[in-house]
Design an enzyme around this catalytic site. Structure first.
Site, PDB file in Angstrom:
ATOM      1  N   TYR A  24       0.843  -1.208   0.000  1.00 32.25           N
ATOM      2  CA  TYR A  24       0.000   0.000   0.000  1.00 32.25           C
ATOM      3  C   TYR A  24       0.878   1.258   0.000  1.00 32.25           C
ATOM      4  O   TYR A  24       0.734   2.129  -0.865  1.00 32.25           O
ATOM      5  CB  TYR A  24      -0.902  -0.032   1.231  1.00 32.25           C
ATOM      6  CG  TYR A  24      -1.892   1.104   1.344  1.00 32.25           C
ATOM      7  CD1 TYR A  24      -3.015   1.163   0.529  1.00 32.25           C
ATOM      8  CD2 TYR A  24      -1.713   2.110   2.292  1.00 32.25           C
ATOM      9  CE1 TYR A  24      -3.941   2.199   0.651  1.00 32.25           C
ATOM     10  CE2 TYR A  24      -2.635   3.142   2.430  1.00 32.25           C
ATOM     11  CZ  TYR A  24      -3.747   3.178   1.604  1.00 32.25           C
ATOM     12  OH  TYR A  24      -4.657   4.213   1.736  1.00 32.25           O
ATOM     13  N   GLU A  67       4.176   1.796  -0.564  1.00 33.77           N
ATOM     14  CA  GLU A  67       5.061   2.017  -1.714  1.00 33.77           C
ATOM     15  C   GLU A  67       4.257   2.161  -3.004  1.00 33.77           C
ATOM     16  O   GLU A  67       4.656   2.890  -3.909  1.00 33.77           O
ATOM     17  CB  GLU A  67       6.084   0.886  -1.840  1.00 33.77           C
ATOM     18  CG  GLU A  67       7.054   0.781  -0.662  1.00 33.77           C
ATOM     19  CD  GLU A  67       8.075   1.923  -0.597  1.00 33.77           C
ATOM     20  OE1 GLU A  67       7.855   2.994  -1.187  1.00 33.77           O
ATOM     21  OE2 GLU A  67       9.107   1.744   0.081  1.00 33.77           O
ATOM     22  N   GLY A  68       3.117   1.467  -3.081  1.00 26.67           N
ATOM     23  CA  GLY A  68       2.250   1.633  -4.255  1.00 26.67           C
ATOM     24  C   GLY A  68       1.791   3.082  -4.364  1.00 26.67           C
ATOM     25  O   GLY A  68       1.819   3.697  -5.433  1.00 26.67           O
ATOM     26  N   SER A 110     -14.299   1.872  12.874  1.00 29.84           N
ATOM     27  CA  SER A 110     -15.419   0.948  12.634  1.00 29.84           C
ATOM     28  C   SER A 110     -15.323  -0.240  13.587  1.00 29.84           C
ATOM     29  O   SER A 110     -16.335  -0.684  14.138  1.00 29.84           O
ATOM     30  CB  SER A 110     -15.467   0.506  11.170  1.00 29.84           C
ATOM     31  OG  SER A 110     -14.187   0.180  10.699  1.00 29.84           O
ATOM     32  N   ASN A 111     -14.123  -0.766  13.808  1.00 30.60           N
ATOM     33  CA  ASN A 111     -13.976  -1.886  14.749  1.00 30.60           C
ATOM     34  C   ASN A 111     -14.510  -1.525  16.133  1.00 30.60           C
ATOM     35  O   ASN A 111     -15.335  -2.234  16.700  1.00 30.60           O
ATOM     36  CB  ASN A 111     -12.489  -2.251  14.912  1.00 30.60           C
ATOM     37  CG  ASN A 111     -12.092  -3.411  14.002  1.00 30.60           C
ATOM     38  OD1 ASN A 111     -12.825  -3.764  13.098  1.00 30.60           O
ATOM     39  ND2 ASN A 111     -10.926  -3.975  14.247  1.00 30.60           N
ATOM     40  N   ARG A 139      -3.389   8.558  16.276  1.00 27.11           N
ATOM     41  CA  ARG A 139      -3.868   8.875  14.931  1.00 27.11           C
ATOM     42  C   ARG A 139      -4.681  10.171  15.032  1.00 27.11           C
ATOM     43  O   ARG A 139      -5.150  10.540  16.109  1.00 27.11           O
ATOM     44  CB  ARG A 139      -4.774   7.774  14.362  1.00 27.11           C
ATOM     45  CG  ARG A 139      -4.098   6.436  14.100  1.00 27.11           C
ATOM     46  CD  ARG A 139      -3.088   6.498  12.972  1.00 27.11           C
ATOM     47  NE  ARG A 139      -2.586   5.171  12.635  1.00 27.11           N
ATOM     48  CZ  ARG A 139      -1.544   4.591  13.233  1.00 27.11           C
ATOM     49  NH1 ARG A 139      -0.899   5.219  14.193  1.00 27.11           N
ATOM     50  NH2 ARG A 139      -1.133   3.395  12.846  1.00 27.11           N
TER      51      ARG A 139
HETATM   52  P1  NAD Z   1     -12.643   1.838   0.250  1.00 33.42           P
HETATM   53  O1  NAD Z   1     -11.983   0.508   0.315  1.00 33.42           O
HETATM   54  O2  NAD Z   1     -13.964   1.997   0.896  1.00 33.42           O
HETATM   55  O3  NAD Z   1     -12.797   2.309  -1.265  1.00 33.42           O
HETATM   56  C1  NAD Z   1     -11.938   1.917  -2.297  1.00 33.42           C
HETATM   57  C2  NAD Z   1     -12.767   1.640  -3.528  1.00 33.42           C
HETATM   58  O4  NAD Z   1     -11.901   1.273  -4.611  1.00 33.42           O
HETATM   59  C3  NAD Z   1     -13.732   0.474  -3.324  1.00 33.42           C
HETATM   60  O5  NAD Z   1     -14.996   0.819  -3.806  1.00 33.42           O
HETATM   61  C4  NAD Z   1     -13.105  -0.643  -4.138  1.00 33.42           C
HETATM   62  O6  NAD Z   1     -14.051  -1.590  -4.592  1.00 33.42           O
HETATM   63  C5  NAD Z   1     -12.448   0.130  -5.262  1.00 33.42           C
HETATM   64  N1  NAD Z   1     -11.347  -0.584  -5.901  1.00 33.42           N
HETATM   65  C6  NAD Z   1     -10.320  -1.249  -5.316  1.00 33.42           C
HETATM   66  N2  NAD Z   1      -9.498  -1.758  -6.252  1.00 33.42           N
HETATM   67  C7  NAD Z   1     -10.016  -1.394  -7.454  1.00 33.42           C
HETATM   68  C8  NAD Z   1      -9.619  -1.624  -8.790  1.00 33.42           C
HETATM   69  N3  NAD Z   1      -8.517  -2.323  -9.088  1.00 33.42           N
HETATM   70  N4  NAD Z   1     -10.392  -1.126  -9.792  1.00 33.42           N
HETATM   71  C9  NAD Z   1     -11.517  -0.415  -9.498  1.00 33.42           C
HETATM   72  N5  NAD Z   1     -11.934  -0.169  -8.254  1.00 33.42           N
HETATM   73  C10 NAD Z   1     -11.184  -0.651  -7.235  1.00 33.42           C
HETATM   74  O7  NAD Z   1     -11.597   2.881   0.837  1.00 33.42           O
HETATM   75  P2  NAD Z   1     -11.757   4.442   1.125  1.00 33.42           P
HETATM   76  O8  NAD Z   1     -11.520   4.648   2.556  1.00 33.42           O
HETATM   77  O9  NAD Z   1     -12.996   4.965   0.504  1.00 33.42           O
HETATM   78  O10 NAD Z   1     -10.487   5.022   0.351  1.00 33.42           O
HETATM   79  C11 NAD Z   1     -10.609   5.632  -0.924  1.00 33.42           C
HETATM   80  C12 NAD Z   1      -9.249   6.152  -1.358  1.00 33.42           C
HETATM   81  O11 NAD Z   1      -8.762   7.100  -0.406  1.00 33.42           O
HETATM   82  C13 NAD Z   1      -8.185   5.061  -1.468  1.00 33.42           C
HETATM   83  O12 NAD Z   1      -7.372   5.317  -2.582  1.00 33.42           O
HETATM   84  C14 NAD Z   1      -7.396   5.212  -0.201  1.00 33.42           C
HETATM   85  O13 NAD Z   1      -6.061   4.781  -0.354  1.00 33.42           O
HETATM   86  C15 NAD Z   1      -7.475   6.712   0.038  1.00 33.42           C
HETATM   87  N6  NAD Z   1      -7.304   7.021   1.462  1.00 33.42           N
HETATM   88  C16 NAD Z   1      -8.300   6.764   2.366  1.00 33.42           C
HETATM   89  C17 NAD Z   1      -8.099   7.032   3.701  1.00 33.42           C
HETATM   90  C18 NAD Z   1      -9.159   6.795   4.734  1.00 33.42           C
HETATM   91  O14 NAD Z   1      -8.892   6.982   5.929  1.00 33.42           O
HETATM   92  N7  NAD Z   1     -10.370   6.422   4.387  1.00 33.42           N
HETATM   93  C19 NAD Z   1      -6.864   7.554   4.137  1.00 33.42           C
HETATM   94  C20 NAD Z   1      -5.861   7.762   3.197  1.00 33.42           C
HETATM   95  C21 NAD Z   1      -6.097   7.521   1.856  1.00 33.42           C
HETATM   96  N1  UDP Z   2      -6.137  -0.616  15.883  1.00 35.17           N
HETATM   97  C1  UDP Z   2      -6.498  -1.102  17.134  1.00 35.17           C
HETATM   98  N2  UDP Z   2      -7.566  -1.945  17.204  1.00 35.17           N
HETATM   99  C2  UDP Z   2      -8.299  -2.312  16.134  1.00 35.17           C
HETATM  100  C3  UDP Z   2      -7.934  -1.804  14.851  1.00 35.17           C
HETATM  101  C4  UDP Z   2      -6.838  -0.965  14.772  1.00 35.17           C
HETATM  102  O1  UDP Z   2      -5.885  -0.773  18.141  1.00 35.17           O
HETATM  103  O2  UDP Z   2      -9.264  -3.084  16.295  1.00 35.17           O
HETATM  104  C5  UDP Z   2      -5.001   0.333  15.796  1.00 35.17           C
HETATM  105  C6  UDP Z   2      -3.960  -0.011  14.741  1.00 35.17           C
HETATM  106  O3  UDP Z   2      -2.996  -0.908  15.259  1.00 35.17           O
HETATM  107  C7  UDP Z   2      -3.388   1.357  14.449  1.00 35.17           C
HETATM  108  C8  UDP Z   2      -4.584   2.301  14.640  1.00 35.17           C
HETATM  109  O4  UDP Z   2      -5.525   1.572  15.402  1.00 35.17           O
HETATM  110  O5  UDP Z   2      -2.405   1.680  15.382  1.00 35.17           O
HETATM  111  C9  UDP Z   2      -5.224   2.743  13.333  1.00 35.17           C
HETATM  112  O6  UDP Z   2      -5.492   1.586  12.574  1.00 35.17           O
HETATM  113  P1  UDP Z   2      -6.273   1.640  11.177  1.00 35.17           P
HETATM  114  O7  UDP Z   2      -6.174   0.274  10.569  1.00 35.17           O
HETATM  115  O8  UDP Z   2      -7.627   2.216  11.369  1.00 35.17           O
HETATM  116  O9  UDP Z   2      -5.472   2.720  10.314  1.00 35.17           O
HETATM  117  P2  UDP Z   2      -3.914   2.897   9.945  1.00 35.17           P
HETATM  118  O10 UDP Z   2      -3.079   2.002  10.815  1.00 35.17           O
HETATM  119  O11 UDP Z   2      -3.818   2.536   8.510  1.00 35.17           O
HETATM  120  O12 UDP Z   2      -3.664   4.317  10.240  1.00 35.17           O
END
Ligand code: NAD
Ligand code: UDP
Length: 327
Positions: free
Chosen positions: A150, A152-153, A194-195, A216
């Site tokens: 994720y 590095e991508g 959500s968890n 966070r």
């Molecule tokens: P999400 O998983 O709910 O949404 C991602 C969407 O992309 C999904 O609908 C999924 O089906 C679609 N998808 C995945 N791979 C695909 C592919 N190969 N082709 C077409 N569709 C594809 O996640 P999100 O929280 O809505 O995140 C949306 C974007 O925002 C992502 O790029 C994520 O990296 C970025 N982002 C989100 C957060 C966050 O906290 N929610 C934080 C940082 C970055």
């Molecule tokens: N985390 C936690 N309990 C959970 C899920 C996540 O303590 O049930 C912690 C996780 O280890 C991280 C933080 O909550 O330190 C945020 O995790 P999340 O997966 O939401 O986002 P990211 O780590 O990608 O910022």
């Protein structure tokens, strides 16, 4: 004729996901024609069901790792699973989605002369030594760990965006999104908000990973959407990268206690092992965003956002429970 029409044709990849569905809703409300592209890996039709009958909204099942030929004016590239559980499920596909997805969407933008925005992430900073994180910080990312597909991508996607900008004069915008939460988060995606909410509502143990002292900064979805829509509207000279998030910083233990208080839940807090490479702290410096996005700043503080998200999951769980009852 297009010059006389403020309505734009906007492509949202990942439009059926958590953030994408809110973005589609917002763009449709602004009067734009929205093409939502999604392969439904983590997104659902339910997230966009309320838009399906709207003539301004179109849905296309498509995987962004394959080329796409459509006609649009602007592209928001959100396609990519965002939760650790989901992006680690098929890490090769995650990297392909970020890298090939970026190449395909940038190629499309180049052919059309369209403006394109990348949903990048605070994960590009890795486990940061600079706190709060400023855009000029290059980050500290493990290139071979379980989060690397994720992180590095997304870093490579940023590189591609800037190379297309330098090499082909493409109009780009890169948003570095910090942890965002709200209604339509996937119930089982393992993200912390959500968890904790689902566990509290079900009376199950609240699972804290590690000692719960990692921090966070949580942004409510409406503030995030406002930020990225404003970013898309900035002058062509402004590319970002731009941090978008809420600088309010909380430990996971503090978050758990807030969720317990707001749900009046009797759940117990339990500790589980900390996953590898879990960043210790994260908080966005949003001063550049405030300057560039006409004074944008998050309006929803944590408790208010949590209340709205709790109400969403409460309703979702109730409807699941009543569907499970024998008729
Ligand atoms: P999400 O998983 O709910 O949404 C991602 C969407 O992309 C999904 O609908 C999924 O089906 C679609 N998808 C995945 N791979 C695909 C592919 N190969 N082709 C077409 N569709 C594809 O996640 P999100 O929280 O809505 O995140 C949306 C974007 O925002 C992502 O790029 C994520 O990296 C970025 N982002 C989100 C957060 C966050 O906290 N929610 C934080 C940082 C970055
Ligand atoms: N985390 C936690 N309990 C959970 C899920 C996540 O303590 O049930 C912690 C996780 O280890 C991280 C933080 O909550 O330190 C945020 O995790 P999340 O997966 O939401 O986002 P990211 O780590 O990608 O910022």
């Amino acid at each position: 004729m297009r010059n006389y029409n403020p309505t734009k044709r906007v492509l949202v990849t990942g439009g059926a996901g958590f953030l994408g569905s809110h973005l589609c809703e917002r763009l449709v409300a602004q009067g734009h024609d929205v093409l939502c592209v999604d392969n439904f890996f983590t997104g659902t039709k339910t997230n966009i069901a309320h838009l399906l009958d709207n003539p301004q909204f179109e849905l296309l099942r498509h995987d962004v790792t394959f080329a796409l030929h459509v006609e649009v004016d602007e592209i928001y590239n959100l396609a990519c699973p965002a939760s650790p559980i989901h992006y680690q499920h098929d890490p090769v596909q995650t990297t392909k989605t970020s890298v090939l997805g970026a190449i395909n969407m940038l190629g499309l933008a180049k052919r059309l002369g369209a403006k394109i925005l990348q949903a990048s992430t605070s994960e590009v900073y890795g486990d940061p030594e600079v706190h709060p994180q400023v855009e000029a910080y290059w980050g500290r990312v493990n290139p071979i760990g379980i989060r690397s597909c994720y992180d590095e991508g997304k870093r490579c996607a940023e590189t591609l965006f800037f190379d297309y900008h330098r090499q082909h004069d493409l109009r780009i915008k890169v948003a570095r999104i910090f942890n965002t939460f709200g209604p339509r988060m996937h119930m089982n995606d393992g993200r912390v908000v959500s968890n904790f909410i689902v566990q509290a509502l079900r009376g199950e143990d609240i699972t804290i990973y590690g000692d719960g002292q990692q921090s966070r900064s949580f942004c409510f979805v409406d503030d995030l959407i406002e930020g990225i829509v404003r970013l898309m509207g900035t002058t062509d000279e402004f590319t970002g990268p731009l941090n978008i998030g809420n600088p309010g910083e909380f430990t996971m233990l503090e978050l758990a206690k807030r969720v317990l208080a707001l749900t009046a839940s009797k759940s117990k807090i339990v500790q589980l092992p900390l996953p590898a490479d879990d960043p210790k702290q994260r908080r966005p410096d949003i001063s550049l965003a405030a300057r560039t996005l006409s004074g944008w700043k998050p309006q929803t503080q944590l408790d208010e956002g949590l209340m709205k998200t709790i109400a969403y999951f409460d309703q979702l769980l109730s409807s699941m429970n009543s569907a499970a009852l024998p008729s």
